[in-house]
Design an enzyme around this catalytic site. Structure first.
Site, PDB file in Angstrom:
ATOM      1  N   SER A 121       8.932  20.545  20.753  1.00 38.62           N
ATOM      2  CA  SER A 121       9.982  21.156  19.937  1.00 38.62           C
ATOM      3  C   SER A 121       9.366  22.196  19.026  1.00 38.62           C
ATOM      4  CB  SER A 121      10.657  20.082  19.079  1.00 38.62           C
ATOM      5  OG  SER A 121      11.486  20.688  18.118  1.00 38.62           O
ATOM      6  N   TYR A 145       8.894  12.565  13.608  1.00 40.57           N
ATOM      7  CA  TYR A 145       9.254  13.314  14.816  1.00 40.57           C
ATOM      8  C   TYR A 145       8.328  14.519  14.984  1.00 40.57           C
ATOM      9  CZ  TYR A 145      12.095  16.254  17.925  1.00 40.57           C
ATOM     10  OH  TYR A 145      12.537  17.059  18.957  1.00 40.57           O
TER      11      TYR A 145
HETATM   12  N1  LIG Z   1      18.075  18.196  20.471  1.00 38.55           N
HETATM   13  C1  LIG Z   1      17.449  19.254  20.013  1.00 38.55           C
HETATM   14  O1  LIG Z   1      17.998  20.062  19.282  1.00 38.55           O
HETATM   15  C2  LIG Z   1      16.012  19.474  20.409  1.00 38.55           C
HETATM   16  C3  LIG Z   1      15.341  20.588  19.893  1.00 38.55           C
HETATM   17  C4  LIG Z   1      14.035  20.831  20.300  1.00 38.55           C
HETATM   18  C5  LIG Z   1      13.413  19.987  21.220  1.00 38.55           C
HETATM   19  N2  LIG Z   1      14.077  18.903  21.700  1.00 38.55           N
HETATM   20  C6  LIG Z   1      13.379  18.042  22.658  1.00 38.55           C
HETATM   21  O2  LIG Z   1      14.150  17.949  23.843  1.00 38.55           O
HETATM   22  C7  LIG Z   1      13.960  16.677  24.459  1.00 38.55           C
HETATM   23  C8  LIG Z   1      15.303  16.009  24.760  1.00 38.55           C
HETATM   24  O3  LIG Z   1      16.091  16.057  23.640  1.00 38.55           O
HETATM   25  P1  LIG Z   1      17.655  15.874  23.758  1.00 38.55           P
HETATM   26  O4  LIG Z   1      18.250  16.503  22.594  1.00 38.55           O
HETATM   27  O5  LIG Z   1      18.101  16.232  25.145  1.00 38.55           O
HETATM   28  O6  LIG Z   1      17.747  14.290  23.538  1.00 38.55           O
HETATM   29  P2  LIG Z   1      18.957  13.319  23.810  1.00 38.55           P
HETATM   30  O7  LIG Z   1      20.195  14.053  24.177  1.00 38.55           O
HETATM   31  O8  LIG Z   1      19.008  12.355  22.693  1.00 38.55           O
HETATM   32  O9  LIG Z   1      18.434  12.554  25.126  1.00 38.55           O
HETATM   33  C9  LIG Z   1      17.301  11.725  25.057  1.00 38.55           C
HETATM   34  C10 LIG Z   1      17.042  11.133  26.421  1.00 38.55           C
HETATM   35  O10 LIG Z   1      15.970  10.185  26.286  1.00 38.55           O
HETATM   36  C11 LIG Z   1      16.390   8.930  26.802  1.00 38.55           C
HETATM   37  N3  LIG Z   1      15.792   7.836  26.027  1.00 38.55           N
HETATM   38  C12 LIG Z   1      15.952   7.558  24.712  1.00 38.55           C
HETATM   39  N4  LIG Z   1      15.280   6.438  24.385  1.00 38.55           N
HETATM   40  C13 LIG Z   1      14.672   6.003  25.536  1.00 38.55           C
HETATM   41  C14 LIG Z   1      13.854   4.891  25.857  1.00 38.55           C
HETATM   42  N5  LIG Z   1      13.476   3.991  24.934  1.00 38.55           N
HETATM   43  N6  LIG Z   1      13.425   4.745  27.138  1.00 38.55           N
HETATM   44  C15 LIG Z   1      13.812   5.635  28.087  1.00 38.55           C
HETATM   45  N7  LIG Z   1      14.574   6.702  27.848  1.00 38.55           N
HETATM   46  C16 LIG Z   1      15.007   6.888  26.583  1.00 38.55           C
HETATM   47  C17 LIG Z   1      17.916   8.920  26.659  1.00 38.55           C
HETATM   48  O11 LIG Z   1      18.510   8.093  27.630  1.00 38.55           O
HETATM   49  P3  LIG Z   1      18.987   6.586  27.367  1.00 38.55           P
HETATM   50  O12 LIG Z   1      19.654   6.556  26.029  1.00 38.55           O
HETATM   51  O13 LIG Z   1      19.884   6.348  28.535  1.00 38.55           O
HETATM   52  O14 LIG Z   1      17.741   5.757  27.443  1.00 38.55           O
HETATM   53  C18 LIG Z   1      18.245  10.378  26.973  1.00 38.55           C
HETATM   54  O15 LIG Z   1      18.340  10.559  28.372  1.00 38.55           O
HETATM   55  C19 LIG Z   1      13.082  15.885  23.502  1.00 38.55           C
HETATM   56  O16 LIG Z   1      11.760  15.941  23.987  1.00 38.55           O
HETATM   57  C20 LIG Z   1      13.200  16.620  22.187  1.00 38.55           C
HETATM   58  O17 LIG Z   1      12.034  16.495  21.401  1.00 38.55           O
HETATM   59  C21 LIG Z   1      15.378  18.622  21.315  1.00 38.55           C
END
Ligand SMILES: NC(=O)c1ccc[n+]([C@@H]2O[C@H](COP(=O)([O-])OP(=O)(O)OC[C@H]3O[C@@H](n4cnc5c(N)ncnc54)[C@H](OP(=O)(O)O)[C@@H]3O)[C@@H](O)[C@H]2O)c1
Length: 239
Positions: free
Chosen positions: A143, A156
């Protein structure tokens, strides 16, 4: 659906929603079969149908990636049923909008396990096979929050910085092996639960990374494919 064993195989973690889902679909369109990991089996079954419509075979494994044994079983199952892993996309991560000093240690530890230990462990589990074959690629989704001014995201940001450092260190270690590692650093992602839950009820307005713009899951998925093809050390994504 029967698998065509000539097709390359990609693991995508956090494939049950948001950008993990988009990345899996984009890789299917590039000709990859998929091994999907997250806890929500039903959501991944929905995705499996969409992947089949793109001509891709997929394996669904409901796995808690904070658990070391479950990670081993997941990768062993992938190798046993799909034969090899060509691409590993470490996407799953969580965050909490709480000051480090006020955080429950279990929450800090959970973030370290999922956001940093799991990608390192999964990389370790697939690398032996990749190095033996002289090909493979690991894409670590980190991120831009690592370099932005964001309050109350200390754990984080630390895990994301650790993943970025791991990417650079491992990349230099792997030079000449045919295997490489790249980090993709998005700013805010359009409508993910993560960003919503961060702001919900916190009273804290996210600035910095999110203020750099919202990137769509589709754009991130396209850029993941671009770094797989172009082998950059790092790709920063802002809107
Ligand atoms: N959101 C943002 O604005 C943002 C910004 C910059 C970077 N990122 C990065 O992008 C990536 C994804 O973010 P996102 O926003 O798409 O997240 P998200 O919508 O919250 O999705 C997270 C994913 O991880 C899975 N997960 C969570 N806990 C888990 C566990 N204990 N075991 C296995 N799977 C698990 C969830 O599935 P289940 O709940 O089904 O397990 C879901 O598929 C991350 O690496 C984050 O650091 C996000």
């Amino acid at each position: 659906m029967t698998r065509d064993t000539d097709r390359p195989v990609a693991i995508v973690t956090g494939a049950s929603r948001s950008q993990g889902r988009a990345i899996a679909l984009r890789l299917a369109r590039e000709g990859y079969d998929l091994s999907l990991a997250a806890r929500s089996e039903e959501a991944m079954r929905d995705l499996q149908q969409d992947l089949a419509n793109e001509g891709a075979y997929s394996l669904v494994t409901a796995v808690d990636l904070t658990d070391c044994e479950e990670r081993k079983v997941f990768v062993a199952r992938t190798l046993a049923e799909m034969g090899r892993v060509d691409i590993l996309v470490n996407n799953a991560a969580v965050s909490s909008l709480v000051k480090f000093v006020d955080a429950e240690w279990e929450d800090v530890s959970h973030q370290i396990d999922l956001n940093l230990e799991a990608p390192m462990h999964l990389s370790h589990l697939v690398l032996g096979d990749m190095v033996n074959r002289g090909s493979g690629k690991i894409v670590n989704i980190s991120s831009i929050a690592t370099s932005a001014s964001l309050p109350v995201l200390t754990t984080y940001r630390t895990t994301r910085s650790g993943l970025e450092y791991f990417t650079k260190a491992l990349r230099s270690e792997l030079e000449g092996t045919g295997v490489s590692v790249t980090a993709v650093l998005p700013s805010g992602i359009a409508d993910p639960r993560m960003t919503k839950s961060l702001e919900a009820g916190s009273g804290v307005r996210l600035e910095g990374a999110v203020a750099m713009g919202i990137v769509s899951a589709t754009k991130i998925a396209n850029d993941v494919v671009a770094v797989i093809k172009n082998d950059k050390v790092e790709k920063v994504l802002v809107a």
